[in-house]
Write a protein that holds these residues in place. Structure first.
Motif, PDB file in Angstrom:
ATOM      1  N   CYS A   1      32.768  28.210  46.964  1.00 25.92           N
ATOM      2  CA  CYS A   1      33.220  29.426  46.282  1.00 25.92           C
ATOM      3  C   CYS A   1      33.204  29.264  44.767  1.00 25.92           C
ATOM      4  O   CYS A   1      33.584  28.229  44.232  1.00 25.92           O
ATOM      5  CB  CYS A   1      34.636  29.789  46.723  1.00 25.92           C
ATOM      6  SG  CYS A   1      34.719  30.479  48.377  1.00 25.92           S
ATOM      7  N   ARG A   2      32.765  30.314  44.086  1.00 23.68           N
ATOM      8  CA  ARG A   2      32.806  30.366  42.628  1.00 23.68           C
ATOM      9  C   ARG A   2      33.478  31.656  42.149  1.00 23.68           C
ATOM     10  O   ARG A   2      33.480  31.942  40.949  1.00 23.68           O
ATOM     11  CB  ARG A   2      31.394  30.295  42.046  1.00 23.68           C
ATOM     12  CG  ARG A   2      30.675  28.993  42.311  1.00 23.68           C
ATOM     13  CD  ARG A   2      29.306  28.950  41.645  1.00 23.68           C
ATOM     14  NE  ARG A   2      28.398  29.971  42.211  1.00 23.68           N
ATOM     15  CZ  ARG A   2      28.003  31.055  41.569  1.00 23.68           C
ATOM     16  NH1 ARG A   2      28.455  31.317  40.351  1.00 23.68           N
ATOM     17  NH2 ARG A   2      27.172  31.922  42.149  1.00 23.68           N
ATOM     18  N   SER A   3      34.041  32.432  43.100  1.00 25.88           N
ATOM     19  CA  SER A   3      34.608  33.738  42.768  1.00 25.88           C
ATOM     20  C   SER A   3      36.067  33.807  43.183  1.00 25.88           C
ATOM     21  O   SER A   3      36.467  33.222  44.191  1.00 25.88           O
ATOM     22  CB  SER A   3      33.826  34.858  43.463  1.00 25.88           C
ATOM     23  OG  SER A   3      32.466  34.819  43.082  1.00 25.88           O
ATOM     24  N   VAL A   4      36.858  34.539  42.390  1.00 25.69           N
ATOM     25  CA  VAL A   4      38.269  34.705  42.703  1.00 25.69           C
ATOM     26  C   VAL A   4      38.618  36.184  42.789  1.00 25.69           C
ATOM     27  O   VAL A   4      37.994  37.028  42.142  1.00 25.69           O
ATOM     28  CB  VAL A   4      39.179  34.029  41.653  1.00 25.69           C
ATOM     29  CG1 VAL A   4      38.925  32.535  41.610  1.00 25.69           C
ATOM     30  CG2 VAL A   4      39.015  34.655  40.274  1.00 25.69           C
ATOM     31  N   TYR A   5      39.592  36.452  43.630  1.00 28.72           N
ATOM     32  CA  TYR A   5      40.162  37.798  43.769  1.00 28.72           C
ATOM     33  C   TYR A   5      41.395  37.874  42.879  1.00 28.72           C
ATOM     34  O   TYR A   5      42.190  36.930  42.813  1.00 28.72           O
ATOM     35  CB  TYR A   5      40.536  38.042  45.227  1.00 28.72           C
ATOM     36  CG  TYR A   5      41.509  39.181  45.443  1.00 28.72           C
ATOM     37  CD1 TYR A   5      41.064  40.487  45.593  1.00 28.72           C
ATOM     38  CD2 TYR A   5      42.886  38.943  45.520  1.00 28.72           C
ATOM     39  CE1 TYR A   5      41.957  41.518  45.804  1.00 28.72           C
ATOM     40  CE2 TYR A   5      43.784  39.962  45.727  1.00 28.72           C
ATOM     41  CZ  TYR A   5      43.318  41.260  45.868  1.00 28.72           C
ATOM     42  OH  TYR A   5      44.199  42.282  46.070  1.00 28.72           O
ATOM     43  N   VAL A   6      41.575  38.998  42.196  1.00 27.57           N
ATOM     44  CA  VAL A   6      42.742  39.212  41.345  1.00 27.57           C
ATOM     45  C   VAL A   6      43.439  40.489  41.810  1.00 27.57           C
ATOM     46  O   VAL A   6      42.847  41.570  41.749  1.00 27.57           O
ATOM     47  CB  VAL A   6      42.357  39.347  39.855  1.00 27.57           C
ATOM     48  CG1 VAL A   6      43.611  39.344  38.989  1.00 27.57           C
ATOM     49  CG2 VAL A   6      41.410  38.233  39.440  1.00 27.57           C
ATOM     50  N   GLY A   7      44.660  40.361  42.305  1.00 24.67           N
ATOM     51  CA  GLY A   7      45.382  41.515  42.821  1.00 24.67           C
ATOM     52  C   GLY A   7      46.655  41.805  42.056  1.00 24.67           C
ATOM     53  O   GLY A   7      47.070  41.038  41.179  1.00 24.67           O
ATOM     54  N   ASN A   8      47.284  42.942  42.401  1.00 27.10           N
ATOM     55  CA  ASN A   8      48.552  43.366  41.801  1.00 27.10           C
ATOM     56  C   ASN A   8      48.453  43.462  40.278  1.00 27.10           C
ATOM     57  O   ASN A   8      49.348  43.040  39.550  1.00 27.10           O
ATOM     58  CB  ASN A   8      49.681  42.401  42.191  1.00 27.10           C
ATOM     59  CG  ASN A   8      51.056  43.040  42.026  1.00 27.10           C
ATOM     60  OD1 ASN A   8      51.260  44.204  42.353  1.00 27.10           O
ATOM     61  ND2 ASN A   8      52.003  42.279  41.505  1.00 27.10           N
ATOM     62  N   ILE A   9      47.357  44.051  39.795  1.00 28.72           N
ATOM     63  CA  ILE A   9      47.133  44.183  38.352  1.00 28.72           C
ATOM     64  C   ILE A   9      47.804  45.457  37.845  1.00 28.72           C
ATOM     65  O   ILE A   9      47.613  46.533  38.410  1.00 28.72           O
ATOM     66  CB  ILE A   9      45.626  44.234  38.044  1.00 28.72           C
ATOM     67  CG1 ILE A   9      44.927  42.976  38.582  1.00 28.72           C
ATOM     68  CG2 ILE A   9      45.389  44.367  36.548  1.00 28.72           C
ATOM     69  CD1 ILE A   9      43.413  43.046  38.490  1.00 28.72           C
ATOM     70  N   HIS A  10      48.578  45.345  36.798  1.00 31.70           N
ATOM     71  CA  HIS A  10      49.258  46.503  36.212  1.00 31.70           C
ATOM     72  C   HIS A  10      48.224  47.525  35.737  1.00 31.70           C
ATOM     73  O   HIS A  10      47.189  47.155  35.173  1.00 31.70           O
ATOM     74  CB  HIS A  10      50.128  46.057  35.038  1.00 31.70           C
ATOM     75  CG  HIS A  10      51.099  47.098  34.580  1.00 31.70           C
ATOM     76  ND1 HIS A  10      50.722  48.177  33.805  1.00 31.70           N
ATOM     77  CD2 HIS A  10      52.438  47.229  34.793  1.00 31.70           C
ATOM     78  CE1 HIS A  10      51.786  48.929  33.558  1.00 31.70           C
ATOM     79  NE2 HIS A  10      52.838  48.386  34.146  1.00 31.70           N
ATOM     80  N   PRO A  11      48.483  48.831  35.946  1.00 32.80           N
ATOM     81  CA  PRO A  11      47.507  49.860  35.568  1.00 32.80           C
ATOM     82  C   PRO A  11      47.146  49.857  34.088  1.00 32.80           C
ATOM     83  O   PRO A  11      46.062  50.312  33.711  1.00 32.80           O
ATOM     84  CB  PRO A  11      48.218  51.175  35.952  1.00 32.80           C
ATOM     85  CG  PRO A  11      49.183  50.784  37.023  1.00 32.80           C
ATOM     86  CD  PRO A  11      49.637  49.407  36.673  1.00 32.80           C
ATOM     87  N   GLN A  12      48.028  49.333  33.230  1.00 31.77           N
ATOM     88  CA  GLN A  12      47.743  49.335  31.802  1.00 31.77           C
ATOM     89  C   GLN A  12      46.830  48.187  31.379  1.00 31.77           C
ATOM     90  O   GLN A  12      46.349  48.155  30.236  1.00 31.77           O
ATOM     91  CB  GLN A  12      49.053  49.260  31.008  1.00 31.77           C
ATOM     92  CG  GLN A  12      49.910  50.513  31.113  1.00 31.77           C
ATOM     93  CD  GLN A  12      51.150  50.432  30.239  1.00 31.77           C
ATOM     94  OE1 GLN A  12      51.385  49.433  29.575  1.00 31.77           O
ATOM     95  NE2 GLN A  12      51.950  51.475  30.246  1.00 31.77           N
ATOM     96  N   VAL A  13      46.597  47.250  32.272  1.00 32.99           N
ATOM     97  CA  VAL A  13      45.709  46.137  31.940  1.00 32.99           C
ATOM     98  C   VAL A  13      44.277  46.645  31.850  1.00 32.99           C
ATOM     99  O   VAL A  13      43.779  47.278  32.779  1.00 32.99           O
ATOM    100  CB  VAL A  13      45.805  45.012  32.987  1.00 32.99           C
ATOM    101  CG1 VAL A  13      44.769  43.919  32.714  1.00 32.99           C
ATOM    102  CG2 VAL A  13      47.207  44.407  32.978  1.00 32.99           C
TER     103      VAL A  13
END
Length: 387
Positions: free
Chosen positions: A43-55
């Motif tokens: 794997c070379r990819s990551v998942y990013v979750g729970n990101i604030h809408p203002q980001v």
């Protein structure tokens, strides 16, 4: 802008460049919503979750570039919390991102960072036997729960229920089995046993509890295959919507429905991955002069639903136009959109363009076809990871 710079400076101080870290090898502990038996070695990819809408996308890209050079980046915006995927050039940078960035706060909201995986890597547990596991200690993850129950050979999946706002465990989860006998044995053998710092409770999951498991976030629940399409113009029919999504080439369409009086519709695909791609490609495209809004349908596709593909939609009827004329018309419309957008803001420019279209032989072309000048051209399919 100033707030963006402050967040950037705080991030750089909190997450130093990998060259400043002493440890030559950093390996994240497999946790979170990873499929049983998941292999992260390539794997070379990551998942990013729970990101604030203002980001913003630039801010998130800067945050993750601190762990290594980025090959690709994608942010999927949602009203309450967004999610995204980061592709690195090397595995070590991805592993470092998981170790250093998971749980970090952006705009006061902790992001979730884990290995990204294709949706096909998680088994479809429809029809499997579900066991409810309660009193889970906070440190128990999907991987921990699966390791505990995988002594039974037919164990197919294990999921801890997470609070989407805090990113913390809700203290219970579900384990699926292909065999009813194995599920019963697990209940008998493991009820009251210690897992982490607590004694767990095991029992058959009720229909309501099983539904909660199946109603998990649509982004990684394979039972969600329907795209919700909102902000539809009153003129849009099911044929129009079918034609619009067929042009995307995202996958096999099985059903299309439109609620014309309410301004929304649904497009059901044969797989979760196809629906996800359609949401990504179709969102904000113009249909009858209005940008459509695409998101997941509110409910998963019921088991046993007919999976017969719809035949391709009929080509839009344009009186007086041959196939060559239609191709030339589409090319002219695309060029007009790019180079003459300003001219189209003036009545003279609109009239001239309409006359040019009519001059190609499209006498009697409907206003709807003329408005189609503003429709986007389908983009190429992109590889997408799901978590």
């Amino acid at each position: 802008m100033m707030q963006h710079q402050r967040l950037k400076q705080q991030t750089i101080m909190q997450y130093p460049h990998p060259a400043l870290l002493a440890a030559p090898q950093i390996e994240p502990i497999l946790s979170g919503n990873l499929p049983p038996g998941f292999d992260s070695s390539t794997c070379r990819s990551v998942y990013v979750g729970n990101i604030h809408p203002q980001v913003t996308e630039p801010l998130l890209q800067e945050v993750f570039s601190n762990t290594g050079p980025i090959e690709g980046f994608k942010l999927i915006r949602k009203e309450k919390s967004s999610y995204g995927f980061v592709d690195y050039f090397d595995r070590r940078s991805a592993a470092l991102a998981i170790v250093t960035l998971n749980g970090r706060h952006l705009f006061g909201q902790p992001i979730k960072v884990n290995w990204a995986y294709a949706s096909s890597q998680r088994e479809d547990t429809t029809g499997h036997f579900n066991v409810f596991v309660g009193d889970l200690s906070p440190e128990v993850t999907d991987a921990t729960l699966y390791a505990c129950f995988s002594v039974y050979r037919s164990c197919s999946d294990a999921r801890v229920m997470w609070d989407q706002k805090t990113g913390r465990s809700r203290g219970f989860g579900f384990v699926s089995f292909r065999s009813q006998q194995d599920a019963q044995s697990a209940i008998n053998d493991l009820n009251g046993k210690w897992l982490g710092s607590r004694q767990i409770r095991c029992n058959w999951a009720t229909k309501e509890e099983s539904q909660e498991k199946n109603d998990d976030a649509p982004e990684y629940n394979l039972q969600y295959t329907t795209v919700y399409v909102g902000n539809l113009a009153s003129e849009v029919t099911s044929v129009d919507l079918h034609r619009q999504f067929h042009a995307l080439g995202a996958g096999t369409i099985e059903d299309v429905r439109v609620q014309r009086d309410k301004g929304f519709g649904f497009v059901r695909y044969s797989t979760h991955a196809e629906a996800a791609l359609a949401i990504q490609m179709g969102n904000a495209r113009i249909l009858y002069g209005k940008p459509i809004k695409c998101s997941w349908g509110s409910k998963p596709t019921p088991p046993g639903t007919s999976s017969t593909p719809l035949p391709p939609p009929a080509v839009a009827h344009m009186p007086g136009l041959s196939a060559a004329d239609l191709a030339a018309y589409e090319r002219q419309m695309a060029l007009s959109k790019m180079a003459g957008a300003q001219a189209l803001m003036h009545p003279q420019g609109q009239h001239a363009l309409k006359q040019a279209v009519m001059g190609m032989g499209a006498v009697g072309t409907s206003q709807a076809i003329y408005d189609g000048v503003f429709q986007n051209v389908a983009t190429t399919q992109q590889l997408m990871y799901f978590h």
